[in-house]
Design a protein around this motif. Structure first.
Motif, PDB file in Angstrom:
ATOM      1  N   ALA A 143       0.828  -1.203   0.000  1.00  0.00           N
ATOM      2  CA  ALA A 143       0.000   0.000   0.000  1.00  0.00           C
ATOM      3  C   ALA A 143       0.865   1.257   0.000  1.00  0.00           C
ATOM      4  O   ALA A 143       0.582   2.219  -0.724  1.00  0.00           O
ATOM      5  CB  ALA A 143      -0.935  -0.002   1.203  1.00  0.00           C
ATOM      6  N   VAL A 144       1.931   1.269   0.785  1.00  0.00           N
ATOM      7  CA  VAL A 144       2.841   2.417   0.820  1.00  0.00           C
ATOM      8  C   VAL A 144       3.515   2.584  -0.540  1.00  0.00           C
ATOM      9  O   VAL A 144       3.648   3.707  -1.046  1.00  0.00           O
ATOM     10  CB  VAL A 144       3.886   2.245   1.947  1.00  0.00           C
ATOM     11  CG1 VAL A 144       5.011   3.253   1.825  1.00  0.00           C
ATOM     12  CG2 VAL A 144       3.210   2.355   3.302  1.00  0.00           C
ATOM     13  N   ASN A 145       3.929   1.488  -1.157  1.00  0.00           N
ATOM     14  CA  ASN A 145       4.550   1.551  -2.477  1.00  0.00           C
ATOM     15  C   ASN A 145       3.584   2.130  -3.511  1.00  0.00           C
ATOM     16  O   ASN A 145       3.974   2.987  -4.315  1.00  0.00           O
ATOM     17  CB  ASN A 145       5.013   0.164  -2.905  1.00  0.00           C
ATOM     18  CG  ASN A 145       5.739   0.187  -4.226  1.00  0.00           C
ATOM     19  OD1 ASN A 145       6.350   1.182  -4.594  1.00  0.00           O
ATOM     20  ND2 ASN A 145       5.676  -0.915  -4.938  1.00  0.00           N
ATOM     21  N   CYS A 146       2.341   1.697  -3.512  1.00  0.00           N
ATOM     22  CA  CYS A 146       1.346   2.234  -4.444  1.00  0.00           C
ATOM     23  C   CYS A 146       1.105   3.719  -4.198  1.00  0.00           C
ATOM     24  O   CYS A 146       1.017   4.507  -5.142  1.00  0.00           O
ATOM     25  CB  CYS A 146       0.027   1.470  -4.316  1.00  0.00           C
ATOM     26  SG  CYS A 146       0.097  -0.194  -4.957  1.00  0.00           S
ATOM     27  N   TYR A 147       1.001   4.108  -2.945  1.00  0.00           N
ATOM     28  CA  TYR A 147       0.753   5.512  -2.606  1.00  0.00           C
ATOM     29  C   TYR A 147       1.912   6.392  -3.063  1.00  0.00           C
ATOM     30  O   TYR A 147       1.715   7.435  -3.679  1.00  0.00           O
ATOM     31  CB  TYR A 147       0.525   5.657  -1.099  1.00  0.00           C
ATOM     32  CG  TYR A 147       0.328   7.084  -0.666  1.00  0.00           C
ATOM     33  CD1 TYR A 147      -0.889   7.730  -0.890  1.00  0.00           C
ATOM     34  CD2 TYR A 147       1.350   7.799  -0.047  1.00  0.00           C
ATOM     35  CE1 TYR A 147      -1.078   9.042  -0.512  1.00  0.00           C
ATOM     36  CE2 TYR A 147       1.178   9.108   0.338  1.00  0.00           C
ATOM     37  CZ  TYR A 147      -0.036   9.722   0.102  1.00  0.00           C
ATOM     38  OH  TYR A 147      -0.214  11.027   0.464  1.00  0.00           O
ATOM     39  N   LEU A 148       3.135   5.963  -2.776  1.00  0.00           N
ATOM     40  CA  LEU A 148       4.298   6.773  -3.147  1.00  0.00           C
ATOM     41  C   LEU A 148       4.478   6.847  -4.664  1.00  0.00           C
ATOM     42  O   LEU A 148       4.852   7.903  -5.191  1.00  0.00           O
ATOM     43  CB  LEU A 148       5.558   6.228  -2.484  1.00  0.00           C
ATOM     44  CG  LEU A 148       5.617   6.368  -0.961  1.00  0.00           C
ATOM     45  CD1 LEU A 148       6.872   5.715  -0.420  1.00  0.00           C
ATOM     46  CD2 LEU A 148       5.532   7.824  -0.548  1.00  0.00           C
ATOM     47  N   SER A 149       4.223   5.762  -5.363  1.00  0.00           N
ATOM     48  CA  SER A 149       4.357   5.805  -6.816  1.00  0.00           C
ATOM     49  C   SER A 149       3.258   6.665  -7.440  1.00  0.00           C
ATOM     50  O   SER A 149       3.479   7.307  -8.461  1.00  0.00           O
ATOM     51  CB  SER A 149       4.332   4.403  -7.405  1.00  0.00           C
ATOM     52  OG  SER A 149       3.074   3.811  -7.224  1.00  0.00           O
ATOM     53  N   HIS A 150       2.087   6.713  -6.814  1.00  0.00           N
ATOM     54  CA  HIS A 150       1.009   7.569  -7.315  1.00  0.00           C
ATOM     55  C   HIS A 150       1.313   9.039  -7.053  1.00  0.00           C
ATOM     56  O   HIS A 150       0.950   9.901  -7.849  1.00  0.00           O
ATOM     57  CB  HIS A 150      -0.322   7.167  -6.665  1.00  0.00           C
ATOM     58  CG  HIS A 150      -1.485   7.930  -7.178  1.00  0.00           C
ATOM     59  ND1 HIS A 150      -1.988   7.742  -8.444  1.00  0.00           N
ATOM     60  CD2 HIS A 150      -2.238   8.902  -6.608  1.00  0.00           C
ATOM     61  CE1 HIS A 150      -3.004   8.565  -8.621  1.00  0.00           C
ATOM     62  NE2 HIS A 150      -3.184   9.266  -7.526  1.00  0.00           N
ATOM     63  N   GLN A 151       1.967   9.331  -5.953  1.00  0.00           N
ATOM     64  CA  GLN A 151       2.300  10.713  -5.605  1.00  0.00           C
ATOM     65  C   GLN A 151       3.453  11.270  -6.427  1.00  0.00           C
ATOM     66  O   GLN A 151       3.676  12.467  -6.441  1.00  0.00           O
ATOM     67  CB  GLN A 151       2.648  10.811  -4.114  1.00  0.00           C
ATOM     68  CG  GLN A 151       1.488  10.527  -3.195  1.00  0.00           C
ATOM     69  CD  GLN A 151       0.367  11.530  -3.364  1.00  0.00           C
ATOM     70  OE1 GLN A 151       0.606  12.705  -3.553  1.00  0.00           O
ATOM     71  NE2 GLN A 151      -0.862  11.038  -3.317  1.00  0.00           N
TER      72      GLN A 151
END
Length: 111
Positions: free
Chosen positions: A56-64
């Motif tokens: 989830a953190v990886n998805c959030y950071l890549s989206h940001q």
């Protein structure tokens, strides 16, 4: 004599089956129901949940990180072949068409 021999064979078979059915150490099928659930509980809390959080953190950071441009369009003959129109919309877009990620036969849509 046959009776004594029959009883001896029966006793041997029963004790050998009991011996082979006994399980040493923690197991979910050892009779006392010890250990099996503890292993899966620990796997859930120490492996599965942290993995979900990291994803989830990886998805959030890549989206940001910003807008992702689609890859360069290359018109291959074997991709995006339309032999028959789709029965919805203009007939060229699939049911779950996303203009940012899905290319049409001519290329990406420009908005």
């Amino acid at each position: 004599m046959a009776y004594v021999l029959n009883q001896g064979i029966r006793r041997f078979m029963q004790t050998s089956v009991r011996r082979s059915a006994q399980v040493e150490g923690p197991s979910a099928v050892s009779g006392q129901h010890e250990g099996g659930y503890k292993i899966w509980k620990n796997i859930t809390f120490f492996l599965a949940f942290p993995s979900i959080v990291l994803c989830a953190v990886n998805c959030y950071l890549s989206h940001q990180s910003g807008h992702h441009d689609p890859p360069e369009f290359v018109k291959y003959d074997h991709l995006r072949v339309r032999t028959k129109r789709f029965p919805w919309g203009d007939g060229n877009r699939s049911l779950f068409h996303n203009p940012h990620t899905n290319a049409l036969p001519d290329g990406y849509e420009h908005h």
